[in-house]
Design a protein around this motif. Structure first.
Motif, mmCIF file in Angstrom:
data_model
loop_
_atom_site.group_PDB
_atom_site.id
_atom_site.type_symbol
_atom_site.label_atom_id
_atom_site.label_comp_id
_atom_site.label_asym_id
_atom_site.label_seq_id
_atom_site.Cartn_x
_atom_site.Cartn_y
_atom_site.Cartn_z
ATOM 1 N N VAL A 1 -56.030 9.597 -6.577
ATOM 2 C CA VAL A 1 -54.919 9.238 -7.175
ATOM 3 C C VAL A 1 -54.025 10.188 -8.034
ATOM 4 O O VAL A 1 -52.862 10.189 -7.735
ATOM 5 C CB VAL A 1 -55.394 8.167 -8.011
ATOM 6 N N LEU A 2 -54.840 11.087 -8.593
ATOM 7 C CA LEU A 2 -54.003 12.160 -9.267
ATOM 8 C C LEU A 2 -53.249 12.995 -8.408
ATOM 9 O O LEU A 2 -52.090 13.394 -8.825
ATOM 10 C CB LEU A 2 -54.850 12.888 -10.026
ATOM 11 N N LEU A 3 -53.955 13.473 -7.130
ATOM 12 C CA LEU A 3 -53.289 14.220 -6.212
ATOM 13 C C LEU A 3 -52.267 13.472 -5.561
ATOM 14 O O LEU A 3 -51.052 14.185 -5.385
ATOM 15 C CB LEU A 3 -54.351 14.619 -5.184
ATOM 16 N N THR B 1 -40.076 9.025 -13.275
ATOM 17 C CA THR B 1 -41.403 9.045 -13.972
ATOM 18 C C THR B 1 -42.346 9.654 -13.299
ATOM 19 O O THR B 1 -43.223 10.363 -13.667
ATOM 20 C CB THR B 1 -41.950 7.463 -14.287
ATOM 21 N N LEU B 2 -42.368 9.551 -11.733
ATOM 22 C CA LEU B 2 -43.320 10.209 -10.848
ATOM 23 C C LEU B 2 -43.012 11.702 -10.974
ATOM 24 O O LEU B 2 -43.846 12.541 -11.006
ATOM 25 C CB LEU B 2 -43.369 9.486 -9.695
ATOM 26 N N ALA B 3 -41.739 12.040 -11.084
ATOM 27 C CA ALA B 3 -41.498 13.358 -10.843
ATOM 28 C C ALA B 3 -41.982 14.266 -12.368
ATOM 29 O O ALA B 3 -42.614 15.476 -12.247
ATOM 30 C CB ALA B 3 -39.966 13.753 -10.823
ATOM 31 N N GLY B 4 -41.623 13.447 -13.487
ATOM 32 C CA GLY B 4 -42.293 14.095 -14.781
ATOM 33 C C GLY B 4 -43.777 13.950 -14.776
ATOM 34 O O GLY B 4 -44.315 14.896 -15.192
ATOM 35 N N LEU B 5 -44.453 12.931 -14.189
ATOM 36 C CA LEU B 5 -45.896 13.048 -14.231
ATOM 37 C C LEU B 5 -46.493 14.172 -13.291
ATOM 38 O O LEU B 5 -47.311 14.848 -13.493
ATOM 39 C CB LEU B 5 -46.352 11.824 -13.532
ATOM 40 N N ILE C 1 -51.533 17.948 -21.165
ATOM 41 C CA ILE C 1 -50.641 16.937 -20.841
ATOM 42 C C ILE C 1 -49.923 16.090 -22.057
ATOM 43 O O ILE C 1 -48.777 16.206 -22.022
ATOM 44 C CB ILE C 1 -51.281 15.767 -19.484
ATOM 45 N N LEU C 2 -51.043 15.663 -22.839
ATOM 46 C CA LEU C 2 -50.254 15.153 -23.962
ATOM 47 C C LEU C 2 -49.554 16.058 -24.804
ATOM 48 O O LEU C 2 -48.303 15.674 -25.451
ATOM 49 C CB LEU C 2 -51.303 14.400 -24.649
ATOM 50 N N HIS C 3 -50.034 17.364 -24.900
ATOM 51 C CA HIS C 3 -49.336 18.084 -26.095
ATOM 52 C C HIS C 3 -48.219 18.716 -25.388
ATOM 53 O O HIS C 3 -47.341 19.198 -25.932
ATOM 54 C CB HIS C 3 -50.530 19.289 -26.278
ATOM 55 N N GLU C 4 -48.242 18.845 -24.324
ATOM 56 C CA GLU C 4 -46.817 19.415 -23.327
ATOM 57 C C GLU C 4 -45.909 18.272 -23.617
ATOM 58 O O GLU C 4 -44.718 18.763 -23.702
ATOM 59 C CB GLU C 4 -47.316 19.305 -21.800
ATOM 60 N N ALA C 5 -46.167 16.914 -23.457
ATOM 61 C CA ALA C 5 -45.265 15.954 -23.413
ATOM 62 C C ALA C 5 -44.738 15.786 -25.087
ATOM 63 O O ALA C 5 -43.649 15.709 -25.561
ATOM 64 C CB ALA C 5 -46.121 14.529 -23.184
ATOM 65 N N ALA D 1 -47.277 5.189 -18.031
ATOM 66 C CA ALA D 1 -47.581 6.035 -16.914
ATOM 67 C C ALA D 1 -48.385 7.322 -17.351
ATOM 68 O O ALA D 1 -49.366 7.840 -16.873
ATOM 69 C CB ALA D 1 -46.378 6.531 -15.966
ATOM 70 N N LEU D 2 -47.957 7.947 -18.613
ATOM 71 C CA LEU D 2 -48.408 8.935 -19.130
ATOM 72 C C LEU D 2 -49.634 8.616 -19.785
ATOM 73 O O LEU D 2 -50.867 9.371 -19.269
ATOM 74 C CB LEU D 2 -47.432 9.393 -20.313
ATOM 75 N N VAL D 3 -50.027 7.474 -20.165
ATOM 76 C CA VAL D 3 -51.338 7.098 -20.642
ATOM 77 C C VAL D 3 -52.430 6.959 -19.652
ATOM 78 O O VAL D 3 -53.378 7.233 -19.826
ATOM 79 C CB VAL D 3 -51.145 5.709 -21.490
ATOM 80 N N GLY D 4 -51.896 6.218 -18.574
ATOM 81 C CA GLY D 4 -52.626 6.165 -17.393
ATOM 82 C C GLY D 4 -53.205 7.304 -16.859
ATOM 83 O O GLY D 4 -54.356 7.473 -16.312
ATOM 84 N N VAL D 5 -52.407 8.203 -16.555
ATOM 85 C CA VAL D 5 -52.814 9.923 -16.141
ATOM 86 C C VAL D 5 -53.636 10.266 -17.087
ATOM 87 O O VAL D 5 -54.797 11.029 -16.626
ATOM 88 C CB VAL D 5 -51.516 10.684 -15.821
ATOM 89 N N VAL D 6 -53.358 10.221 -18.455
ATOM 90 C CA VAL D 6 -54.419 10.801 -19.235
ATOM 91 C C VAL D 6 -55.745 10.375 -19.156
ATOM 92 O O VAL D 6 -56.707 10.754 -19.128
ATOM 93 C CB VAL D 6 -53.805 10.636 -20.688
#
Length: 273
Positions: free
Chosen positions: A19-21, A65-69, A202-206, A247-252
């Motif tokens: 999924v992450l890939l 959103t997808l590009a940002g993720l 990821i969280l700290h970059e955001a 989406a950010l929370v989901g990836v984390v």
């Protein structure tokens, strides 16, 4: 029954990684689309075919959103790798060499850990000129001390093992001891910590991008999207922040779950599960 637990853990680990890939690849493919502006369709709410709606410039929020993720995942992989590698080298060096090297590196760990984390990242990002280089440097150089201290403790404990002491008395070089005994012993902890570094990175970059100390505003980064959307929430355009934030929370969460699954697989006690 025992094999089923490990098999299901493997399946969930592989599914999470897939999924992450997929998010990373899809975001990279949609990068150009995320930059397209169309004022004829600005401020459209979520619907078909624009699942996440559009912003004040008519840009597709789903693509952004997808590009940002995808960008966050790439930065997370890079910074987590650099930070974990630095922690491995310095942690092993401190415990293996000892003396003034251990004292100096331990002092550096305490110094970095003693500075508020977000403040340290902002200062490092500014020192390296912000942008992509600044974000990578800030996250990489602020996340290594905790892991380095953990690995240092593991090596110090390993040095008390009887076989390790016998090898030292037999004149085996420190470099050979590290290669044959220390690194294989640290591999499970290192791999687990490496994966668990991703969500923090990821969280700290955001976070620092949201505060204006990270990536530039023209990039479709999650931090940029959330920062820009703050000025439009009072006008009722809730979708500008809701979907990118979720989406950010989901990836984390996916990265955290992958790290937990990997930890269970590498835990010797799980062999009998």
């Amino acid at each position: 029954m025992r094999g089923n637990v490990r098999r299901s853990t493997w399946y969930l680990l592989l599914l999470t990684a897939a999924v992450l890939l997929g998010i990373g690849i899809a975001g990279a493919m949609l990068y150009d689309r995320a930059m397209v502006t169309d004022f004829a369709r600005k401020n459209l709410p979520p619907g078909l075919p624009l699942l996440f709606g559009t912003d004040w410039m008519g840009r597709d929020m789903f693509a952004r959103t997808l590009a940002g993720l995808s960008l966050s995942i790439r930065i997370g992989l890079l910074t987590a790798g650099v930070s974990a590698g630095l922690a491995l080298i310095l942690g092993v060096a401190a415990a293996s060499v000892g003396g003034w090297v251990d004292s100096t590196l331990s002092w550096c760990m305490d110094l970095v850990l003693g500075i508020p984390h977000i403040l340290l990242m902002m200062l490092l990002s500014l020192a390296f000129g912000k942008g992509f280089v600044g974000v990578v440097a800030a996250v990489s150089l602020s996340h290594w001390p905790s892991l380095a201290r953990l690995l240092r403790g593991e090596v110090l404990q390993l040095r008390q093992a009887p076989y390790f002491r016998v090898a030292e008395h037999l004149g085996v070089s420190r470099l050979r001891m590290v290669r044959l005994h220390v690194l294989p012993h640290l591999l499970p902890q290192f791999l687990t910590a490496l994966v668990l570094q991703f969500p923090h990175a990821i969280l700290h970059e955001a976070s620092i991008t949201f505060l204006g100390f990270g990536l530039s505003a023209e990039q479709p980064a999650i931090g940029v999207i959330l920062s820009e959307s703050m000025g439009y929430l009072t006008t009722g355009r809730w979708w500008l922040a809701l979907f990118p934030g979720l989406a950010l929370v989901g990836v984390v969460v996916l990265f955290a779950q992958m790290g937990e699954r990997l930890r269970r697989l590498l835990d010797p006690a799980s062999v009998h599960e």
